[in-house]
Design a protein around this motif. Structure first.
Motif, PDB file in Angstrom:
ATOM      1  N   LYS A 133       5.136  11.918 -14.115  1.00 18.71           N
ATOM      2  CA  LYS A 133       4.895  13.485 -14.374  1.00 18.71           C
ATOM      3  C   LYS A 133       4.430  14.405 -13.247  1.00 18.71           C
ATOM      4  CE  LYS A 133       2.798  14.638 -18.747  1.00 18.71           C
ATOM      5  NZ  LYS A 133       1.557  14.422 -19.585  1.00 18.71           N
ATOM      6  N   TRP A 134       3.703  13.877 -12.430  1.00 16.66           N
ATOM      7  CA  TRP A 134       3.214  14.579 -11.312  1.00 16.66           C
ATOM      8  C   TRP A 134       4.551  14.902 -10.424  1.00 16.66           C
ATOM      9  CZ3 TRP A 134       2.926  12.995  -6.019  1.00 16.66           C
ATOM     10  CH2 TRP A 134       2.501  13.999  -5.085  1.00 16.66           C
ATOM     11  N   TRP A 135       5.382  13.917 -10.082  1.00 13.17           N
ATOM     12  CA  TRP A 135       6.476  14.061  -9.163  1.00 13.17           C
ATOM     13  C   TRP A 135       7.389  14.970  -9.794  1.00 13.17           C
ATOM     14  CZ3 TRP A 135       7.252  12.621  -4.454  1.00 13.17           C
ATOM     15  CH2 TRP A 135       8.399  12.469  -3.646  1.00 13.17           C
ATOM     16  N   LYS A 136       7.850  15.017 -11.051  1.00 15.29           N
ATOM     17  CA  LYS A 136       8.578  15.959 -11.934  1.00 15.29           C
ATOM     18  C   LYS A 136       7.963  17.331 -11.710  1.00 15.29           C
ATOM     19  CE  LYS A 136      10.850  12.878 -15.067  1.00 15.29           C
ATOM     20  NZ  LYS A 136      10.860  12.487 -16.282  1.00 15.29           N
ATOM     21  N   HIS A 137       6.775  17.511 -11.973  1.00 14.36           N
ATOM     22  CA  HIS A 137       6.139  18.819 -11.833  1.00 14.36           C
ATOM     23  C   HIS A 137       6.032  19.249 -10.288  1.00 14.36           C
ATOM     24  CE1 HIS A 137       3.175  22.207 -12.803  1.00 14.36           C
ATOM     25  NE2 HIS A 137       2.354  21.914 -11.881  1.00 14.36           N
ATOM     26  N   ARG A 138       5.926  18.645  -9.403  1.00 18.27           N
ATOM     27  CA  ARG A 138       5.957  18.898  -8.020  1.00 18.27           C
ATOM     28  C   ARG A 138       7.383  19.496  -7.602  1.00 18.27           C
ATOM     29  NH1 ARG A 138       5.630  15.002  -3.103  1.00 18.27           N
ATOM     30  NH2 ARG A 138       5.460  16.549  -1.399  1.00 18.27           N
ATOM     31  N   LYS A 139       8.487  18.766  -8.160  1.00 19.70           N
ATOM     32  CA  LYS A 139       9.755  19.261  -7.708  1.00 19.70           C
ATOM     33  C   LYS A 139      10.125  20.354  -8.469  1.00 19.70           C
ATOM     34  CE  LYS A 139      12.353  14.846  -6.975  1.00 19.70           C
ATOM     35  NZ  LYS A 139      13.807  14.022  -7.391  1.00 19.70           N
ATOM     36  N   LYS A 140       9.821  20.755  -9.832  1.00 16.81           N
ATOM     37  CA  LYS A 140      10.023  22.172 -10.252  1.00 16.81           C
ATOM     38  C   LYS A 140       9.463  22.990  -9.285  1.00 16.81           C
ATOM     39  CE  LYS A 140      10.259  20.498 -15.083  1.00 16.81           C
ATOM     40  NZ  LYS A 140       9.571  20.802 -16.412  1.00 16.81           N
TER      41      LYS A 140
END
Length: 141
Positions: A133-140
């Motif tokens: 979840k953190w990784w997807k949020h960071r990529k956005k």
């Protein structure tokens, strides 16, 4: 040849020294130790092979005592058992609680590996979910 017999008789007549007595005792102790070790190994192997069935049979005899009909038929033949202080057929609720209380550590030691692996799996899946979840949020961003 005659001389050898007299030397043997002299050796045989000499009393054992303290050192030789200790050596003989040491050999006897070692032999007894080996014998006891062998007996213990046999007993341990017997318990390993038959421990489960002995545990289950004792538990079932405690949980499911003999029925009254069977007891009436066996009263005449088993008078010595009737005179015993502790009979499995006369267990009351407090006896079952004490048996359960004594079996709790065994049950916990059996359940502990399962609980540990289940808990670690939950923690691992929770961490993986949080990191993804953190990784997807960071990529956005």
């Amino acid at each position: 040849m005659m001389r050898k017999k007299t030397m043997d008789s002299k050796i045989a007549k000499k009393p054992l020294t303290e050192y030789k007595k200790l050596l003989a005792e040491k050999c006897q102790v070692k032999a007894r130790y080996k014998e006891l070790e062998y007996q213990m190994e046999e007993d341990f192997q017997y318990l390993q092979h038959h421990g489960g069935s002995m545990l289950l049979s004792s538990l079932t005899s405690m949980i499911f005592p003999k029925s009254k009909e069977k007891e009436n038929h066996t009263e005449h033949t088993e008078s010595s058992e009737k005179s015993s202080i502790f009979s499995l057929g006369n267990l009351n609720f407090s006896n079952y609680l004490s048996i359960g209380k004594s079996l709790l550590p065994v049950a916990f030691s059996i359940a502990q590996p399962f609980l540990l692996s289940w808990g670690l799996g939950k923690v691992q899946s929770g961490l993986t979910h949080t990191l993804l979840k953190w990784w997807k949020h960071r990529k956005k961003k």
